[in-house]
Design an enzyme around this catalytic site. Structure first.
Site, mmCIF file in Angstrom:
data_model
loop_
_atom_site.group_PDB
_atom_site.id
_atom_site.type_symbol
_atom_site.label_atom_id
_atom_site.label_comp_id
_atom_site.label_asym_id
_atom_site.label_seq_id
_atom_site.Cartn_x
_atom_site.Cartn_y
_atom_site.Cartn_z
ATOM 1 C CE LYS A 198 -3.790 2.299 2.539
ATOM 2 N NZ LYS A 198 -4.494 2.304 3.650
ATOM 3 C CD GLU A 238 6.054 -3.824 4.032
ATOM 4 O OE1 GLU A 238 5.312 -4.762 4.760
ATOM 5 O OE2 GLU A 238 6.301 -2.815 4.555
ATOM 6 C CE LYS A 253 -6.302 2.049 -0.851
ATOM 7 N NZ LYS A 253 -6.720 2.072 0.395
ATOM 8 C CE1 TYR A 318 -14.985 3.735 -3.178
ATOM 9 C CE2 TYR A 318 -12.950 3.792 -4.508
ATOM 10 C CZ TYR A 318 -13.703 3.812 -3.307
ATOM 11 O OH TYR A 318 -12.643 3.802 -2.007
#
Length: 330
Positions: A198, A238, A253, A318
């Site tokens: 992220k 990560e 992201k 979305y």
């Protein structure tokens, strides 16, 4: 021969042959809808920076969930927007059994048990300062105390009926602690979607407005825990750590600005990998469409297909409801 025997354009000539050799296709089952939930009844509060997106009271959220089920969208990612009185320095509202998110989960699971529910595990909606973690007297985000709070938050979500907890905070070690706690307290089947890569991205701005953390965050940033946008090797480290600690799925992201990272993650680990088409990406596409600069359907489908091509198994967006409708139309 004047030309080579192989002409690449032959297979591009007609729709049937283009379809037969198409390497990647976007399906409704690749989509995860994103929703903001607020207190009250019959409320649908527009998000000014995200045209056509609204914060929904639980009864309105139930209607949206019904659309997801009808269209075949398999999961819904929930982001609560607590009222200001529910915020505190220690974010204790995040793990209260009757908080806004948990009440929404109870209603959704009662009506649509087949719909997968993903719960955001981060403290920023619940903190007075807008950070994803607990802060010390100097304003620094503290890692280990934050992880302790995130464990309580994840357990409360699992108890409420969330199918997949999604730690989005980027604290070190939180996946292992959450996994251990879930196993020990009777929730071994609760999945963990780790926001592993992220980035500290400018594209999150509209989302922070939507959940009400932007004003509390003020001029503060999240650079001390979210990743530098210039790095990609770090993302692999990560992801590796999160998988070793028990993550079931990893996340990259934002989406379009991190397609190279997504590809590297998928190639290296071959694990279920999601990507999030974030609020800023949505806002840019919507603005271009509203100005008549580009065809909305075509550019959204191209953007999401690019995510699939880069290695995404599923996409939080979305646009999920719109895309599902477009795909059903053919």
């Amino acid at each position: 021969m004047r030309f080579p025997a192989l002409r690449m354009r032959r297979m591009r000539r007609d729709a049937f042959s283009r379809a037969l050799m198409r390497e990647h296709s976007l399906q409704v089952t690749d989509l995860i809808m994103v929703a903001f939930v607020i207190e009250g009844e019959a409320r649908c509060v527009a998000v000014p920076s995200m045209p056509s997106v609204a914060r929904l009271s639980i009864d309105k959220l139930l209607e949206l969930a019904g659309e997801c089920v009808h269209l075949g969208i398999p999961a819904l990612a929930l982001f609560p927007v607590p009222e200001q009185k529910a915020k505190s320095d220690d974010a204790r509202e995040a793990w209260q059994p009757d908080n806004l998110l948990h009440r929404a989960v109870h209603v959704l699971k009662a009506r649509y048990p087949q719909l997968g529910l993903i719960g955001d595990v981060a403290l920023d909606p619940y903190t007075t300062h807008g950070q994803d973690g607990l802060i010390d007297a100097g304003g620094e985000v503290m890692n280990d105390p934050t992880v302790e709070a995130l464990v309580k938050m994840a357990l409360a979500q699992a108890a409420a009926g969330i199918d997949m907890v999604a730690p989005s905070d980027m604290m070190d070690g939180r996946i292992g602690c959450i996994r251990e706690a879930l196993e020990k307290t009777g929730y071994p089947d609760t999945r963990i979607l780790a926001y592993s890569a992220k980035y500290a991205s400018v594209f999150y701005g509209p989302f922070r407005n939507a959940v009400g953390s932007a004003a509390n965050l003020g001029s503060g940033g999240k650079y001390s825990y979210q990743m530098d946008v210039a790095n990609s090797d770090e993302a692999l480290r990560e992801v590796e750590l999160d998988l070793a600690e028990g993550a079931d799925v990893v996340m990259v992201k934002p989406a379009l600005s991190c397609l190279d990272v997504l590809r590297r993650v998928k190639d290296r680990f071959g694990t279920p990998t999601f990507v999030y088409q974030v609020s800023g990406e949505y806002a840019m596409l919507k603005a271009a469409a509203q100005q008549g600069f580009m065809d909305e359907k075509a550019m959204v489908l191209e953007a999401l297909t690019a995510c699939k091509r880069a290695g995404a198994d599923a996409i939080l967006s979305y646009y999920a409801l719109d895309v599902a409708r477009w795909l059903h139309e053919g």
